[in-house]
Enzyme design. Structure first.
Site, short mmCIF file in Angstrom:
data_model
loop_
_atom_site.label_atom_id
_atom_site.label_comp_id
_atom_site.label_asym_id
_atom_site.label_seq_id
_atom_site.Cartn_x
_atom_site.Cartn_y
_atom_site.Cartn_z
N GLU A 123 -20.03 21.17 -15.15
CA GLU A 123 -20.32 19.82 -15.64
C GLU A 123 -19.44 18.79 -14.94
O GLU A 123 -19.89 17.70 -14.59
CB GLU A 123 -20.11 19.75 -17.15
CG GLU A 123 -21.19 20.49 -17.94
CD GLU A 123 -20.87 20.54 -19.43
OE1 GLU A 123 -20.68 19.48 -20.04
OE2 GLU A 123 -20.81 21.64 -19.98
N LYS A 144 -18.72 27.85 -29.66
CA LYS A 144 -19.07 27.26 -28.37
C LYS A 144 -18.28 27.81 -27.18
O LYS A 144 -17.09 28.09 -27.27
CB LYS A 144 -18.86 25.73 -28.40
CG LYS A 144 -19.83 24.98 -29.27
CD LYS A 144 -21.27 25.08 -28.79
CE LYS A 144 -21.53 24.25 -27.57
NZ LYS A 144 -21.47 22.81 -27.83
N SER A 176 -14.96 24.51 -28.08
CA SER A 176 -15.07 23.24 -28.79
C SER A 176 -13.98 23.18 -29.84
O SER A 176 -13.59 24.20 -30.40
CB SER A 176 -16.45 23.16 -29.45
OG SER A 176 -16.40 22.27 -30.55
N THR A 178 -41.05 25.41 -10.04
CA THR A 178 -41.29 24.06 -9.55
C THR A 178 -41.57 23.25 -10.80
O THR A 178 -42.14 23.79 -11.77
CB THR A 178 -42.49 23.97 -8.58
OG1 THR A 178 -43.66 24.40 -9.27
CG2 THR A 178 -42.29 24.84 -7.34
N HIS A 179 -41.12 22.01 -10.81
CA HIS A 179 -41.22 21.17 -12.02
C HIS A 179 -40.55 21.83 -13.22
O HIS A 179 -40.92 21.57 -14.35
CB HIS A 179 -42.68 20.84 -12.36
CG HIS A 179 -43.50 20.44 -11.17
ND1 HIS A 179 -43.60 19.15 -10.72
CD2 HIS A 179 -44.24 21.19 -10.30
CE1 HIS A 179 -44.38 19.10 -9.65
NE2 HIS A 179 -44.77 20.33 -9.36
N SER A 239 0.83 -1.22 0.00
CA SER A 239 0.00 0.00 0.00
C SER A 239 0.86 1.26 0.00
O SER A 239 0.32 2.37 -0.04
CB SER A 239 -0.93 0.00 1.22
OG SER A 239 -0.20 -0.18 2.41
N ASN A 288 -2.04 -2.53 13.19
CA ASN A 288 -3.51 -2.41 13.14
C ASN A 288 -4.00 -1.17 13.89
O ASN A 288 -4.85 -0.44 13.38
CB ASN A 288 -4.16 -3.67 13.71
CG ASN A 288 -3.83 -4.90 12.89
OD1 ASN A 288 -3.25 -4.78 11.81
ND2 ASN A 288 -4.16 -6.08 13.39
N LYS A 329 -8.25 3.43 1.92
CA LYS A 329 -7.49 4.68 1.75
C LYS A 329 -7.70 5.39 0.44
O LYS A 329 -7.94 6.60 0.42
CB LYS A 329 -6.00 4.39 1.98
CG LYS A 329 -5.73 4.20 3.45
CD LYS A 329 -4.40 3.62 3.74
CE LYS A 329 -4.45 2.89 5.06
NZ LYS A 329 -5.38 1.73 5.05
N1 ARG Z 1 -1.25 -1.29 5.34
C1 ARG Z 1 -2.16 -1.80 6.30
C2 ARG Z 1 -3.52 -1.10 6.17
O1 ARG Z 1 -3.59 -0.11 5.53
C3 ARG Z 1 -1.61 -1.59 7.67
C4 ARG Z 1 -2.08 -2.58 8.67
C5 ARG Z 1 -1.60 -3.94 8.32
N2 ARG Z 1 -1.80 -4.88 9.35
C6 ARG Z 1 -1.70 -6.18 9.12
N3 ARG Z 1 -1.85 -6.94 10.13
N4 ARG Z 1 -1.41 -6.66 7.94
O2 ARG Z 1 -4.53 -1.53 6.70
#
Ligand code: ARG
Length: 464
Positions: free
Chosen positions: A296, A289, A283, A161-162, A29, A116, A331
């Site tokens: 939008e 245009k 455009s 309205t509408h 990640s 965690n 995330k």
């Molecule tokens: N990169 C993990 C997350 O975003 C961090 C926690 C990972 N914990 C684990 N026991 N693998 O959730």
């Protein structure tokens, strides 16, 4: 014990073969969660200070951790930090670098903690700061909205309205509806912030820790209002993120409605406003245009944020307690929601300043479609006719005027009186747009006086 390419990993001892390159990429990640780095360091420093205060970490180790983290923070800010996918995520990247810099003290930092509770803390710290910034940006948007409303406190336009002409309103009043919507949006975000602002650290992996930690100490250091009171809940739920995204989706929904109106108003068929060139594009084929691209896109990006809300709800729905890796997927939608909302609000505040109001076109449109028919009915009621009878009399008058191709106010008194002999020559003031507006003179009504009072209240609230 077998040496494998896993030997660089924190849990290498347990494994007989390395993950494939694809699995490594699939599970890592760091490419996106490095965005949490500053908060990860903040959390680690508070945790280390607590470990020291609790007698779990020596003063020398704490000092080394602080030095090492200061260097790491500098490197990250300067773009010098070497992020490695091999180290999976932001937490392991920083911890490994710390250990490279300061040795064993770096390895002691993770005492009484797990990734965690660490990641849950990082996300909360980050989101709290983003919510504060978004609240500021909503305020900025509202200020430019109020400025435009004030300049148009008595600009007449047809209210719909509408999407059919209904009654005259002022453009200022119409804009103030969006002030109300975004005020509730701000209140929702502020309320959600209270639930974001709780400390997960101390939950460790899921069950708490055998070390004599002081969670209140860490909460205080990090500016949290208190601690998450159940360790399993602390590491596993992301309801605060879902709630935030729901609030964000509502902000976008409100801005999407405003965008839809801007697009409509700017259409040459309507011609109520013009939007400054810096928010429009041309455009590639049609030289004439000028397209309202920004509104939008706001309308389009609303779908994306609503999608993130659905994504996060779905992410959570089947997770057993406690932490599961699924949560790593929280995330990107969360980051994208914040980015989209921040940019949208920032652009919107400026776009409101770039709106030119074509008052004549608005007024002419309000003169068509019998916008003051209700005023005639109300007039008859005030003269003693039951409302349903008044409604019917005016409907007949409208039909008559429509047949002649004129407005109610253009009918001579004698003709109007065919529909009710309660009509006197005081009716012509009632049938004017200005008379209609001025008569709706109560809190929440469209009378220019009320619009100005509402703007004053709004400004007082914004500067409080
Ligand atoms: N990169 C993990 C997350 O975003 C961090 C926690 C990972 N914990 C684990 N026991 N693998 O959730």
């Amino acid at each position: 014990m077998q040496e494998t390419s896993q030997s660089g990993k924190t849990w290498s001892g347990r494994f007989n073969e390395p993950v494939t390159e694809l699995v490594k990429r699939y599970t890592a990640s760091v490419t996106f969660d490095k965005r949490l780095a500053e908060y990860d360091i903040q959390g680690s420093l508070a945790h280390a200070a607590m470990l020291n205060a609790a007698g779990i970490l020596s003063a020398a180790d704490l000092a080394a951790i602080r030095d090492g983290m200061a260097k790491i923070l500098d490197d990250i800010r300067a773009g010098r930090f070497a992020w490695s996918v091999d180290l999976e995520d932001v937490h392991m990247n920083i911890e490994r670098r710390l250990t490279d810099l300061i040795g064993d003290a770096g390895k002691r930092l993770h005492t009484g903690r797990s990734r965690n509770d660490q990641v849950a803390t990082d996300v909360r710290l980050w989101l709290r700061a983003e919510v504060d910034n978004l609240l500021h940006l909503i305020g900025e948007f509202q200020i430019s909205l109020l400025d435009l409303a004030e300049a148009n406190a008595d600009t007449v336009m047809p209210g719909f309205t509408h999407l059919q002409v209904a009654q005259p309103v002022t453009f200022g009043h119409h804009l103030l509806a969006y002030y109300e919507m975004t005020s509730r949006d701000a209140a929702r975000l502020a309320d959600c912030r209270k639930r974001i602002n709780r400390l997960p650290l101390g939950a460790a992996a899921l069950a708490g820790t055998s070390f004599p930690i002081d969670r209140e100490f860490v909460a205080l250091q990090l500016g949290f209002d208190g601690v998450c009171e159940n360790s399993l809940d602390a590491v596993s739920d992301r309801d605060f993120a879902i709630e935030f995204t729901a609030a964000a989706a509502l902000v976008m929904t409100h801005l999407s409605r405003l965008s839809e109106e801007l697009i409509l108003w700017m259409s040459p068929r309507v011609g109520f406003i013009d939007i400054a060139d810096r928010f429009c594009t041309g455009s590639s084929i049609m030289p004439q245009k000028k397209n309202p691209d920004v509104p939008e896109l706001v309308r389009g990006k609303t779908g994306r944020v609503t999608g993130h809300l659905m994504g996060l709800l779905t992410l959570m729905k089947a997770q057993p307690l406690a932490y599961n890796k699924d949560n790593q997927e929280d995330k990107e939608p969360l980051f994208d929601t914040v980015d989209t909302l921040r940019d949208t609000l920032t652009i919107y505040a400026d776009m409101m300043r770039g709106i030119t109001v074509k008052k004549e076109a608005m007024r002419n449109a309000a003169l068509q479609g019998f916008a003051t028919a209700t005023d005639l009915a109300d007039y008859l009621v005030k003269k003693g006719l039951p409302f349903r009878d008044a409604h019917e009399a005016v409907a007949l008058a409208v039909r008559h005027a429509d047949g002649k191709g004129c407005d109610l106010a253009d009918l001579p008194l004698a003709e109007l009186r065919q529909f009710s002999d309660l009509i006197g020559d005081d009716i012509f003031q009632v049938l004017t747009l200005e008379g209609s507006l001025a008569s709706r003179n109560h809190v929440g009504g469209t009378a220019p006086e009320q619009v100005r009072a509402a703007i004053a209240r709004a400004r007082a609230r914004l500067s409080a």
